[in-house]
Write a protein that holds these residues in place. Structure first.
Motif, PDB file in Angstrom:
ATOM      1  N   PHE A 105      10.303   0.567   0.522  1.00  0.00           N
ATOM      2  CA  PHE A 105      10.251  -0.891   0.456  1.00  0.00           C
ATOM      3  C   PHE A 105      10.712  -1.525   1.771  1.00  0.00           C
ATOM      4  N   ASN A 106      11.727  -0.946   2.395  1.00  0.00           N
ATOM      5  CA  ASN A 106      12.303  -1.508   3.622  1.00  0.00           C
ATOM      6  C   ASN A 106      11.732  -0.912   4.908  1.00  0.00           C
ATOM      7  N   TYR A 107      10.876   0.084   4.794  1.00  0.00           N
ATOM      8  CA  TYR A 107      10.408   0.827   5.964  1.00  0.00           C
ATOM      9  C   TYR A 107       9.791  -0.088   7.031  1.00  0.00           C
ATOM     10  N   ASN A 108       8.806  -0.879   6.665  1.00  0.00           N
ATOM     11  CA  ASN A 108       8.137  -1.719   7.661  1.00  0.00           C
ATOM     12  C   ASN A 108       9.095  -2.720   8.295  1.00  0.00           C
ATOM     13  N   ARG A 109       9.983  -3.277   7.504  1.00  0.00           N
ATOM     14  CA  ARG A 109      10.919  -4.266   8.021  1.00  0.00           C
ATOM     15  C   ARG A 109      11.945  -3.641   8.961  1.00  0.00           C
ATOM     16  N   LYS A 110      12.381  -2.421   8.655  1.00  0.00           N
ATOM     17  CA  LYS A 110      13.463  -1.805   9.427  1.00  0.00           C
ATOM     18  C   LYS A 110      13.004  -0.816  10.496  1.00  0.00           C
ATOM     19  N   LYS A 111      11.887  -0.131  10.299  1.00  0.00           N
ATOM     20  CA  LYS A 111      11.521   0.971  11.193  1.00  0.00           C
ATOM     21  C   LYS A 111      10.255   0.708  12.010  1.00  0.00           C
ATOM     22  N   ARG A 112       9.385  -0.152  11.518  1.00  0.00           N
ATOM     23  CA  ARG A 112       8.083  -0.372  12.167  1.00  0.00           C
ATOM     24  C   ARG A 112       8.225  -0.826  13.619  1.00  0.00           C
ATOM     25  N   ILE A 113       9.154  -1.731  13.898  1.00  0.00           N
ATOM     26  CA  ILE A 113       9.324  -2.245  15.256  1.00  0.00           C
ATOM     27  C   ILE A 113       9.705  -1.131  16.227  1.00  0.00           C
ATOM     28  N   TYR A 114      10.472  -0.158  15.771  1.00  0.00           N
ATOM     29  CA  TYR A 114      10.841   0.974  16.621  1.00  0.00           C
ATOM     30  C   TYR A 114       9.592   1.757  17.023  1.00  0.00           C
ATOM     31  N   ILE A 115       8.707   1.977  16.096  1.00  0.00           N
ATOM     32  CA  ILE A 115       7.462   2.692  16.398  1.00  0.00           C
ATOM     33  C   ILE A 115       6.623   1.897  17.384  1.00  0.00           C
ATOM     34  N   ILE A 116       6.504   0.605  17.166  1.00  0.00           N
ATOM     35  CA  ILE A 116       5.744  -0.252  18.084  1.00  0.00           C
ATOM     36  C   ILE A 116       6.340  -0.181  19.486  1.00  0.00           C
ATOM     37  N   ASP A 117       7.658  -0.279  19.590  1.00  0.00           N
ATOM     38  CA  ASP A 117       8.326  -0.206  20.898  1.00  0.00           C
ATOM     39  C   ASP A 117       8.082   1.149  21.571  1.00  0.00           C
ATOM     40  N   CYS A 118       8.167   2.228  20.815  1.00  0.00           N
ATOM     41  CA  CYS A 118       7.941   3.572  21.370  1.00  0.00           C
ATOM     42  C   CYS A 118       6.499   3.708  21.866  1.00  0.00           C
TER      43      CYS A 118
ATOM     44  N   ALA B 217       0.837  -1.210   0.000  1.00  0.00           N
ATOM     45  CA  ALA B 217       0.000   0.000   0.000  1.00  0.00           C
ATOM     46  C   ALA B 217       0.870   1.259   0.000  1.00  0.00           C
ATOM     47  N   GLN B 218       1.960   1.231   0.745  1.00  0.00           N
ATOM     48  CA  GLN B 218       2.863   2.381   0.780  1.00  0.00           C
ATOM     49  C   GLN B 218       3.490   2.621  -0.592  1.00  0.00           C
ATOM     50  N   LEU B 219       3.983   1.564  -1.205  1.00  0.00           N
ATOM     51  CA  LEU B 219       4.596   1.690  -2.528  1.00  0.00           C
ATOM     52  C   LEU B 219       3.577   2.150  -3.563  1.00  0.00           C
ATOM     53  N   LYS B 220       2.384   1.620  -3.493  1.00  0.00           N
ATOM     54  CA  LYS B 220       1.321   2.019  -4.422  1.00  0.00           C
ATOM     55  C   LYS B 220       1.033   3.517  -4.281  1.00  0.00           C
ATOM     56  N   GLY B 221       0.940   4.001  -3.042  1.00  0.00           N
ATOM     57  CA  GLY B 221       0.684   5.420  -2.804  1.00  0.00           C
ATOM     58  C   GLY B 221       1.807   6.308  -3.319  1.00  0.00           C
ATOM     59  N   VAL B 222       3.042   5.882  -3.097  1.00  0.00           N
ATOM     60  CA  VAL B 222       4.199   6.648  -3.557  1.00  0.00           C
ATOM     61  C   VAL B 222       4.225   6.710  -5.081  1.00  0.00           C
ATOM     62  N   LEU B 223       3.997   5.579  -5.712  1.00  0.00           N
ATOM     63  CA  LEU B 223       4.014   5.544  -7.178  1.00  0.00           C
ATOM     64  C   LEU B 223       2.889   6.385  -7.762  1.00  0.00           C
ATOM     65  N   LYS B 224       1.705   6.295  -7.175  1.00  0.00           N
ATOM     66  CA  LYS B 224       0.574   7.081  -7.673  1.00  0.00           C
ATOM     67  C   LYS B 224       0.861   8.579  -7.537  1.00  0.00           C
TER      68      LYS B 224
END
Length: 160
Positions: free
Chosen positions: A121-134, A85-92
């Protein structure tokens, strides 16, 4: 009716209008004209000065000030969309707005770079856990998490 393509910036604008709150776009603070980057410490100081104000909407994540913002926010809205969904939004957005000046980043025109696509492309894999922890450690007074645009649009319609 809410716009079917609500992303972070569009959502911030809608909420700013709905609640008569000033809006600050972190990308607009981070980037100077022609995509030149502001000094990180200067950027963070500007953001931290904003959160000292009584009322604000901040559009963006930027880990370096995230905890400070969570600690004082009345409401945090997290658009926890899938990578697709993120990539689709960026491309659109890139296709429909290519080479047009970005309102939230004055002096910068919409563009699409391989580096940015890779970041998304890597955002959820690399950054999402930090947001969840915060969010677990510094729970804001009120949190709304949306997994897709449809649920966000439904909530926005109810807020009107």
């Amino acid at each position: 009716m809410a716009h079917p393509d609500v992303g972070k910036t569009t959502l911030a604008k809608k909420l700013s209008t709905l609640y008569n709150l000033p809006i600050y776009h972190i990308d607009g603070i981070h980037h100077l004209e022609n995509w030149k980057l502001r000094d990180r410490q200067e950027r963070d100081n500007i953001i931290l000065d904003i959160v000292k104000k009584d009322k604000w909407i901040i559009d963006g994540t930027y880990k370096s000030t995230l905890v400070d913002r969570f600690k004082v926010a009345d409401l945090v809205i997290w658009l926890d969309y899938s990578t697709f969904a993120q990539l689709k939004g960026v491309l659109k957005r890139s296709i429909t707005c290519y080479n047009k000046e970005k309102e939230e980043i004055p002096g910068c025109k919409e563009r699409l770079t391989f580096t940015f696509l890779k970041y998304v492309f890597n955002y959820n894999r690399k950054k999402r856990i930090y947001i969840i922890d915060c969010l677990a450690e510094y729970s804001p007074k009120f949190l709304k998490v949306f997994k897709n645009r449809k649920s966000l649009n439904k909530w926005l319609q109810a807020e009107k």
